[in-house]
Design a protein around this motif. Structure first.
Motif, mmCIF file in Angstrom:
data_model
loop_
_atom_site.group_PDB
_atom_site.id
_atom_site.type_symbol
_atom_site.label_atom_id
_atom_site.label_comp_id
_atom_site.label_asym_id
_atom_site.label_seq_id
_atom_site.Cartn_x
_atom_site.Cartn_y
_atom_site.Cartn_z
ATOM 1 N N THR A 49 0.830 -1.207 0.000
ATOM 2 C CA THR A 49 0.000 0.000 0.000
ATOM 3 C C THR A 49 0.861 1.253 0.000
ATOM 4 O OG1 THR A 49 -1.729 -1.192 1.194
ATOM 5 C CG2 THR A 49 -1.859 1.209 1.204
ATOM 6 N N ALA A 98 2.400 1.640 -3.381
ATOM 7 C CA ALA A 98 1.363 2.039 -4.331
ATOM 8 C C ALA A 98 1.065 3.531 -4.208
ATOM 9 C CB ALA A 98 0.100 1.218 -4.104
ATOM 10 N N LEU A 139 1.546 6.089 -7.255
ATOM 11 C CA LEU A 139 0.434 6.888 -7.773
ATOM 12 C C LEU A 139 0.757 8.380 -7.714
ATOM 13 C CD1 LEU A 139 -2.761 5.080 -6.396
ATOM 14 C CD2 LEU A 139 -1.462 4.663 -8.485
ATOM 15 N N CYS A 170 -1.426 3.809 -14.240
ATOM 16 C CA CYS A 170 -0.992 2.621 -13.495
ATOM 17 C C CYS A 170 -2.115 1.592 -13.501
ATOM 18 C CB CYS A 170 -0.632 2.963 -12.051
ATOM 19 S SG CYS A 170 0.784 4.061 -11.860
ATOM 20 N N LEU A 210 -3.495 -1.918 -11.264
ATOM 21 C CA LEU A 210 -3.362 -2.801 -10.114
ATOM 22 C C LEU A 210 -4.144 -4.076 -10.404
ATOM 23 C CD1 LEU A 210 -3.402 -1.805 -6.402
ATOM 24 C CD2 LEU A 210 -4.509 -3.899 -7.132
ATOM 25 N N THR A 256 5.615 -4.037 -9.084
ATOM 26 C CA THR A 256 5.726 -4.475 -7.688
ATOM 27 C C THR A 256 4.778 -5.642 -7.457
ATOM 28 O OG1 THR A 256 6.256 -2.236 -6.942
ATOM 29 C CG2 THR A 256 5.479 -3.782 -5.275
ATOM 30 N N ALA A 271 -0.932 -9.408 -5.278
ATOM 31 C CA ALA A 271 -1.251 -8.142 -5.938
ATOM 32 C C ALA A 271 -0.066 -7.727 -6.802
ATOM 33 C CB ALA A 271 -1.568 -7.052 -4.927
ATOM 34 N N LEU A 310 1.352 -4.373 -9.079
ATOM 35 C CA LEU A 310 1.206 -2.963 -9.441
ATOM 36 C C LEU A 310 2.145 -2.652 -10.593
ATOM 37 C CD1 LEU A 310 0.003 -0.140 -8.780
ATOM 38 C CD2 LEU A 310 2.037 0.250 -7.382
ATOM 39 N N GLU A 323 3.542 0.185 -12.763
ATOM 40 C CA GLU A 323 3.629 1.637 -12.583
ATOM 41 C C GLU A 323 3.500 2.413 -13.886
ATOM 42 O OE1 GLU A 323 6.811 2.957 -10.127
ATOM 43 O OE2 GLU A 323 6.710 1.197 -8.820
ATOM 44 N N ALA A 374 -4.484 4.567 -3.344
ATOM 45 C CA ALA A 374 -4.106 3.156 -3.306
ATOM 46 C C ALA A 374 -5.188 2.292 -2.687
ATOM 47 C CB ALA A 374 -2.791 2.997 -2.537
ATOM 48 N N LEU A 422 -8.017 1.882 -5.068
ATOM 49 C CA LEU A 422 -7.580 1.041 -6.184
ATOM 50 C C LEU A 422 -7.619 -0.434 -5.785
ATOM 51 C CD1 LEU A 422 -6.600 1.894 -9.051
ATOM 52 C CD2 LEU A 422 -4.279 1.469 -8.259
ATOM 53 N N LEU A 423 -7.188 -0.730 -4.548
ATOM 54 C CA LEU A 423 -7.237 -2.112 -4.053
ATOM 55 C C LEU A 423 -8.676 -2.610 -3.934
ATOM 56 C CD1 LEU A 423 -4.452 -2.057 -1.318
ATOM 57 C CD2 LEU A 423 -4.639 -3.773 -3.118
#
Length: 639
Positions: free
Chosen positions: A227, A230, A234, A244, A246, A286, A296, A298, A300, A348, A351-352
């Motif tokens: 997090t 992220a 962001l 980006c 996710l 990531t 998860a 990410l 970028e 973040a 987004l999650l």
């Protein structure tokens, strides 16, 4: 006895003797001097007075001698105490675990202790008359040392963390205190540095920090670190006008591997998945493990939706190759939810959440694929949150109702039992469909509380019917997987029966096939305890799960319920007809009743009767209604 003490004793005795003589003679002289008129006697008195003076002088000398002797003794005792204190200080100096270094005002080392040699690796002869700059690590700029000596000059003491170098060349951290020492005249004479090696503490701090931010099994970043990264990604993407993506990655049916092969194999598979995923990505991506079988990703720099979809497909394809774990060839499929920045979310956490909503959509679509987050999903998620809040309020405000659907004996068409079903009487929206709130209740965990409430209401109603002379064989209550998984289910059922006074044989608990298969051993234990209590047990929605016939044989159940999905196509759909016939034959061979649900047409009832199905329920027999609206006289003809 020492000579000093003997001299002191003699002087004390002499002083005592002359004091007595002086007192006696002095008293006589004074009394005689004033009483006598004889000249000769006066001279005698004068001579006596001289004697007194002489005695006083001797007394003075004796006293001086005594005090001199006593003074020498005191100084000797002080010197002995000083020597003792020096010996103690030397022992502490040499035995302490902290390193000690002493320099003179010219900055040359004049003394070190044993701990100094143990910590630094230098021997005493290596450092005497050398400067402490010998130990510099090179990690501190000149300003650091200037500030140190400035503090020493102003306060006389400095404490702090400093990195120095051992004789071996290793750089290590110290916690050091330096103090300025003054002589008797108040002038600076020495500097004393006391330090301890804090390498182990630093290592522990680093390990704790790593554990706090990484998953202990895979060593990937955990949710906290992911997090944070992220948020940084962001923020950078917003400044540089980049997009980006996710991706929430979930392994399909991973629990089956844990259940069948054990958690050790499951953990090894998770590590292998983490390694394979890590090998797929380069810089700018990531990867984290959020928990369980959920990862998860990410990306970028992912400006296009097509790129995010291509990355998801690459993950799905990459994980399809078998994993060789401890002699097993394991295959795993993957479901992925995708959320994009900035179109789907600005932060973040959001987004999650959006990626999680998209993952839920991917799983509902059949798994082994990916789904994208949309505004429609956002509205759906918000609606679920509102439903959950209102449902909790509905429990408190007693807005829930129990409806009863009749169950008929197919051979006699007689009503023999009822199934208790929950309904929600909303104060504004009216009667809310179970299809709308039951999934929300299951996701939030409220379903267990609702099931327990329905059980209590159904048992009370059954007792009322019995008092009215209504002859029913059972009242059936659904037990969700949440409630079934609870160890206290047995106590909960026993308490309801005790409070309502219902005989256990009139209560039938319906457990879904999937709930039983989630943990078969626990399910078997639960069911045996419930059977010992005397209640009836039924497997609901049979045929929709992955039952093992061997395990089914061990379960102490009296009834199998054919899922309505297999009844809907009867009698024309050949597959449904074949499945229905197999379930009926299986149940009969195991001595169980067969109960078909979802019967809406007479042709379906006739087919089931023809193949010896025992019980049936559905709209053709009667819809779920409140207890007062049940039609006890209805007996529809099937033939």
């Amino acid at each position: 006895m020492s000579a000093t003490y003997r001299d002191a004793l003699r002087a004390a005795l002499l002083y005592l003797l002359f004091s007595v003589v002086w007192l006696v003679i002095g008293d006589w002289l004074l009394s005689s001097f004033f009483d006598s008129s004889d000249e000769r006697l006066r001279w005698q008195l004068i001579n006596g007075y001289v004697l007194v003076l002489l005695s006083a002088g001797l007394i003075f000398i004796a006293r001086a001698r005594l005090f001199h002797c006593l003074g020498i003794g005191a100084r000797l005792r002080e010197r002995k105490a000083d020597r003792e204190r020096l010996r103690q200080a030397a022992a502490v100096f040499d035995c302490t675990c902290e390193g000690v270094l002493v320099t003179n005002t010219e900055g040359l080392i004049v003394h070190v202790n044993r701990a100094f040699m143990d910590i630094t690796g230098y021997q005493r002869e290596d450092v005497l008359n050398k400067r402490p700059s010998l130990f510099k690590s090179g990690r501190h700029p000149p300003d650091f040392y200037q500030a140190m000596f400035s503090t020493l000059d102003s306060l006389g003491e400095w404490s702090g963390e400093i990195w120095n170098r051992r004789k071996s060349g290793e750089i290590y951290p110290q916690w050091q205190t330096i103090r300025l020492i003054h002589d008797d005249d108040g002038r600076p004479s020495h500097y004393v540095a006391v330090f301890s090696d804090i390498s182990a503490i630093k290592k522990s701090e680093h390990e704790l920090m790593h554990l706090a931010h990484h998953d202990p099994l895979t060593d990937l970043p955990n949710r906290l670190l992911f997090t944070d990264r992220a948020e940084q990604a962001l923020a950078s993407a917003q400044i540089n006008k980049r997009g980006c993506a996710l991706l929430m990655v979930d392994l399909d049916h991973f629990k089956m591997i844990n259940d069948s092969l054990g958690h050790t194999i499951g953990d090894q598979l998770l590590k292998a998945v983490a390694e394979r995923l890590s090998a797929m990505f380069g810089p700018g991506v990531t990867l984290a493990r959020l928990g369980g079988d959920e990862f998860a990703v990410l990306a970028e720099s992912c400006p296009q939706l097509v790129q995010a979809a291509a990355l998801a497909q690459r993950i799905i394809d990459g994980l399809k190759e078998p994993f060789s774990i401890d002699g097993h060839q394991l295959f795993i499929n993957t479901s992925i939810g995708i959320s994009l920045f900035p179109s789907d979310a600005q932060g973040a956490e959001q987004l999650l959440r959006n990626a999680d909503s998209a993952l839920f959509k991917a799983k509902n679509a059949g798994r082994n694929g990916y789904a994208l987050y949309t505004e429609e999903l956002t509205a759906h998620a918000q609606h679920r949150v509102e439903i959950a809040f209102e449902l909790r309020r509905a429990l408190d405000q007693q807005e829930l109702r129990v409806y009863y659907q009749p169950v008929h004996d197919l051979k006699t068409s007689r009503l023999v039992g009822v199934e208790a079903l929950v309904r929600w009487q909303h104060p504004q929206r009216g009667l809310v469909s179970p299809a709308e709130f039951i999934p929300v209740a299951e996701r939030t965990g409220l379903i267990a509380e609702i099931d327990a409430w329905v059980m209590g209401q159904a048992c009370r109603q059954m007792c009322l019917w019995q008092l009215d002379g209504v002859a029913l064989s059972f009242v059936a209550v659904n037990v969700s997987s949440r409630l079934f998984a609870r160890r206290e289910l047995y106590q909960q059922v026993a308490q309801v029966l005790r409070e309502t006074g219902l005989e256990p044989s009139y209560l039938e608990l319906e457990v879904t096939e999937s709930a039983v298969m989630e943990d078969p051993e626990v399910a078997l234990e639960q069911m045996h305890r419930l059977r010992e209590l005397g209640v009836r047990l039924a497997i609901d929605d049979f045929g929709t799960g992955y039952s093992s016939l061997l395990r089914l044989k061990r379960l102490p159940v009296q009834k199998l319920k054919i899922d309505q999905g297999f009844v809907a196509g009867l009698p024309w759909d050949e597959d449904d007809a074949a499945i229905a016939r197999i379930i009926i034959a299986l149940a009969q061979s195991m001595g169980m009743q067969v109960h078909a649900e979802g019967i809406e047409q007479v042709e379906q009832a006739a087919f089931l009767l023809e193949h010896d199905c025992d019980l049936g329920q559905g709209y053709w027999f009667g819809r779920p209604v409140p207890a007062v609206q049940l039609d006890w006289a209805r007996s529809p003809e099937i033939r």
